[in-house]
Structures are given as structure tokens and as C-alpha cells.
Design a protein around this motif. Structure first.
Motif, PDB file in Angstrom:
ATOM      1  N   SER A   8      38.306  46.996  48.912  1.00 43.33           N
ATOM      2  CA  SER A   8      38.090  46.155  47.782  1.00 43.33           C
ATOM      3  C   SER A   8      39.388  45.222  47.423  1.00 43.33           C
ATOM      4  O   SER A   8      39.302  43.984  47.020  1.00 43.33           O
ATOM      5  CB  SER A   8      37.778  46.762  46.525  1.00 43.33           C
ATOM      6  OG  SER A   8      38.798  47.757  45.998  1.00 43.33           O
ATOM      7  N   SER A   9      40.498  45.365  47.701  1.00 43.46           N
ATOM      8  CA  SER A   9      41.659  44.454  47.593  1.00 43.46           C
ATOM      9  C   SER A   9      41.521  43.357  48.282  1.00 43.46           C
ATOM     10  O   SER A   9      42.266  42.283  47.991  1.00 43.46           O
ATOM     11  CB  SER A   9      42.932  45.281  47.952  1.00 43.46           C
ATOM     12  OG  SER A   9      43.251  45.514  49.038  1.00 43.46           O
ATOM     13  N   TYR A  10      40.847  43.092  49.362  1.00 43.95           N
ATOM     14  CA  TYR A  10      40.679  41.906  50.310  1.00 43.95           C
ATOM     15  C   TYR A  10      39.465  41.015  49.522  1.00 43.95           C
ATOM     16  O   TYR A  10      39.258  40.173  50.318  1.00 43.95           O
ATOM     17  CB  TYR A  10      40.499  42.368  51.560  1.00 43.95           C
ATOM     18  CG  TYR A  10      41.767  43.253  52.168  1.00 43.95           C
ATOM     19  CD1 TYR A  10      42.973  42.531  52.399  1.00 43.95           C
ATOM     20  CD2 TYR A  10      41.491  44.439  52.267  1.00 43.95           C
ATOM     21  CE1 TYR A  10      44.068  43.196  52.751  1.00 43.95           C
ATOM     22  CE2 TYR A  10      42.830  45.177  52.848  1.00 43.95           C
ATOM     23  CZ  TYR A  10      43.560  44.492  53.032  1.00 43.95           C
ATOM     24  OH  TYR A  10      44.882  45.225  53.587  1.00 43.95           O
ATOM     25  N   ALA A  11      38.740  41.344  48.569  1.00 44.94           N
ATOM     26  CA  ALA A  11      37.765  40.678  48.004  1.00 44.94           C
ATOM     27  C   ALA A  11      38.533  39.199  47.832  1.00 44.94           C
ATOM     28  O   ALA A  11      39.365  39.023  47.280  1.00 44.94           O
ATOM     29  CB  ALA A  11      37.397  40.994  46.726  1.00 44.94           C
ATOM     30  N   SER A  20      38.623  53.102  48.774  1.00 41.44           N
ATOM     31  CA  SER A  20      38.970  52.104  47.688  1.00 41.44           C
ATOM     32  C   SER A  20      40.481  52.234  47.276  1.00 41.44           C
ATOM     33  O   SER A  20      40.686  50.957  46.739  1.00 41.44           O
ATOM     34  CB  SER A  20      38.203  52.905  46.439  1.00 41.44           C
ATOM     35  OG  SER A  20      38.720  53.965  45.860  1.00 41.44           O
ATOM     36  N   THR A  30      33.689  52.830  51.289  1.00 43.31           N
ATOM     37  CA  THR A  30      33.082  53.321  49.825  1.00 43.31           C
ATOM     38  C   THR A  30      32.539  52.180  49.028  1.00 43.31           C
ATOM     39  O   THR A  30      32.050  51.080  49.641  1.00 43.31           O
ATOM     40  CB  THR A  30      34.632  53.656  48.826  1.00 43.31           C
ATOM     41  OG1 THR A  30      35.207  52.522  48.743  1.00 43.31           O
ATOM     42  CG2 THR A  30      35.367  54.897  49.650  1.00 43.31           C
ATOM     43  N   GLY A  42      33.474  50.171  47.419  1.00 45.90           N
ATOM     44  CA  GLY A  42      34.368  48.967  47.071  1.00 45.90           C
ATOM     45  C   GLY A  42      33.907  47.959  48.225  1.00 45.90           C
ATOM     46  O   GLY A  42      34.325  46.730  48.073  1.00 45.90           O
ATOM     47  N   MET A  43      33.231  48.298  49.076  1.00 46.56           N
ATOM     48  CA  MET A  43      32.643  47.287  50.334  1.00 46.56           C
ATOM     49  C   MET A  43      31.685  46.175  49.395  1.00 46.56           C
ATOM     50  O   MET A  43      31.522  45.211  49.808  1.00 46.56           O
ATOM     51  CB  MET A  43      31.746  48.158  51.484  1.00 46.56           C
ATOM     52  CG  MET A  43      32.708  48.560  52.358  1.00 46.56           C
ATOM     53  SD  MET A  43      33.607  47.326  53.230  1.00 46.56           S
ATOM     54  CE  MET A  43      32.233  46.769  54.402  1.00 46.56           C
ATOM     55  N   ARG A  44      31.021  46.627  48.267  1.00 44.28           N
ATOM     56  CA  ARG A  44      30.088  45.867  47.819  1.00 44.28           C
ATOM     57  C   ARG A  44      30.818  44.647  47.171  1.00 44.28           C
ATOM     58  O   ARG A  44      30.273  43.483  46.906  1.00 44.28           O
ATOM     59  CB  ARG A  44      29.544  46.398  46.598  1.00 44.28           C
ATOM     60  CG  ARG A  44      28.274  47.635  47.155  1.00 44.28           C
ATOM     61  CD  ARG A  44      27.871  48.074  45.842  1.00 44.28           C
ATOM     62  NE  ARG A  44      28.753  48.940  45.187  1.00 44.28           N
ATOM     63  CZ  ARG A  44      28.135  49.879  44.615  1.00 44.28           C
ATOM     64  NH1 ARG A  44      27.119  50.313  44.006  1.00 44.28           N
ATOM     65  NH2 ARG A  44      29.260  50.687  43.881  1.00 44.28           N
ATOM     66  N   LEU A  45      32.130  44.645  46.901  1.00 42.18           N
ATOM     67  CA  LEU A  45      32.925  43.579  46.465  1.00 42.18           C
ATOM     68  C   LEU A  45      33.041  42.477  47.633  1.00 42.18           C
ATOM     69  O   LEU A  45      33.626  41.460  47.342  1.00 42.18           O
ATOM     70  CB  LEU A  45      34.251  43.858  45.854  1.00 42.18           C
ATOM     71  CG  LEU A  45      33.937  44.950  44.585  1.00 42.18           C
ATOM     72  CD1 LEU A  45      35.521  45.371  44.202  1.00 42.18           C
ATOM     73  CD2 LEU A  45      33.332  44.213  43.439  1.00 42.18           C
ATOM     74  N   LEU A  46      33.106  42.880  48.743  1.00 48.11           N
ATOM     75  CA  LEU A  46      33.402  41.966  49.975  1.00 48.11           C
ATOM     76  C   LEU A  46      32.050  41.267  50.424  1.00 48.11           C
ATOM     77  O   LEU A  46      30.739  41.843  50.319  1.00 48.11           O
ATOM     78  CB  LEU A  46      33.936  42.663  51.020  1.00 48.11           C
ATOM     79  CG  LEU A  46      35.225  43.398  50.741  1.00 48.11           C
ATOM     80  CD1 LEU A  46      35.512  44.148  52.045  1.00 48.11           C
ATOM     81  CD2 LEU A  46      36.142  42.185  50.368  1.00 48.11           C
TER      82      LEU A  46
END
Length: 133
Positions: free
Chosen positions: A87-90, A52, A126, A128-132
Motif C-alpha cells: 500500500s505504500s506504493y499507492a 501491508s 493483503t 492494501g492492494m485495494r489502494l492500488l
């Protein structure tokens, strides 16, 4: 009589030595090599740690000279991706992939070309992958 026996033993020994020498000269080298699956080789694996807060690429290697291709795994090298976590690449299509380019080029240099085709790549991420998408 002892002199004749010594001459016979020396002659027989020289004859046997000559026969073995001729035999060794006629055996081609590929007949005495081990099969390829038993020769010493090194295997590599790549792990992408998409956290993340950061993304890192780790290269591991191990001697795969056993029949099942296993050995003691050691870390060969690592590369940290510039930028934030996954997640910063969403919302930025392809940006996560582009961020890996420098590390993937390093991996291509660190892993011998003849091992590229058989080097597995694993992605650990993590939540954070759910945001992509």
C-alpha cells in the motif's frame, strides 16, 4: 567322460558370455534410458508475499520426479524487498514493480536457467492492494 562334460560347460559358458557382450555393445544408450518425464528433475515456484508492512519473495523447490510432477516442497531462498508494504506504493505508477527488481534478479540466479520458463509465480496480497489501481 567328466572331463569332456566340464569342457562342454566351460565352452558353452564362454560362448554365452561372448554373445551377451556383443549384444550389450550393439544396444545404444538412448534405448535404455528412461523417458524424460520420469527422470529426476527439480521444480521451482515463486511466491510474492505483498503484505501491508513489507514485501517478500520466497522461492520453493521440490523433486518433480513423479509422473504428476509432485514432491516434498522446501523453501529454497527468500528475499525481502526494501521499503514498505504494497500500500505504500499507492499513487506511484510502476514503483511496486521497480521495488521487486533486486529480488527478481536474485531469483534468476537461484533458479537454474533451464527451469525459468516453467517456474510459476504467485502473488499473495493483503487488503492494501485495494489502494492500488
Amino acid at each position: 567322460m567328466d572331463n569332456q562334460f566340464v569342457k562342454f560347460v566351460v565352452s558353452a559358458t564362454l560362448f554365452l558370455f561372448g554373445m551377451v557382450s556383443i549384444l550389450l555393445l550393439t544396444v545404444s544408450i538412448h534405448e535404455i534410458r528412461e523417458p524424460p518425464e520420469y527422470t529426476l528433475r527439480t521444480s521451482y515456484g515463486i511466491v510474492l508475499d505483498a503484505g501491508s508492512s513489507h514485501i517478500a519473495l520466497y522461492i520453493y523447490r521440490w523433486p518433480a520426479d513423479k509422473l504428476n510432477g509432485t514432491g516434498v516442497v522446501t523453501q529454497h531462498s527468500e528475499c525481502h524487498v526494501k521499503g514498505g508494504g504494497i500500500s505504500s506504493y499507492a499513487g506511484q505508477q510502476g514503483a511496486a514493480g521497480h521495488s521487486l527488481e533486486a529480488c527478481l534478479k536474485k531469483a534468476k540466479r537461484d533458479i537454474p536457467p533451464d527451469r525459468h520458463h516453467c517456474t510459476p509465480v504467485y502473488l499473495g496480497a493483503t487488503a492494501g492492494m485495494r489502494l492500488l489501481k
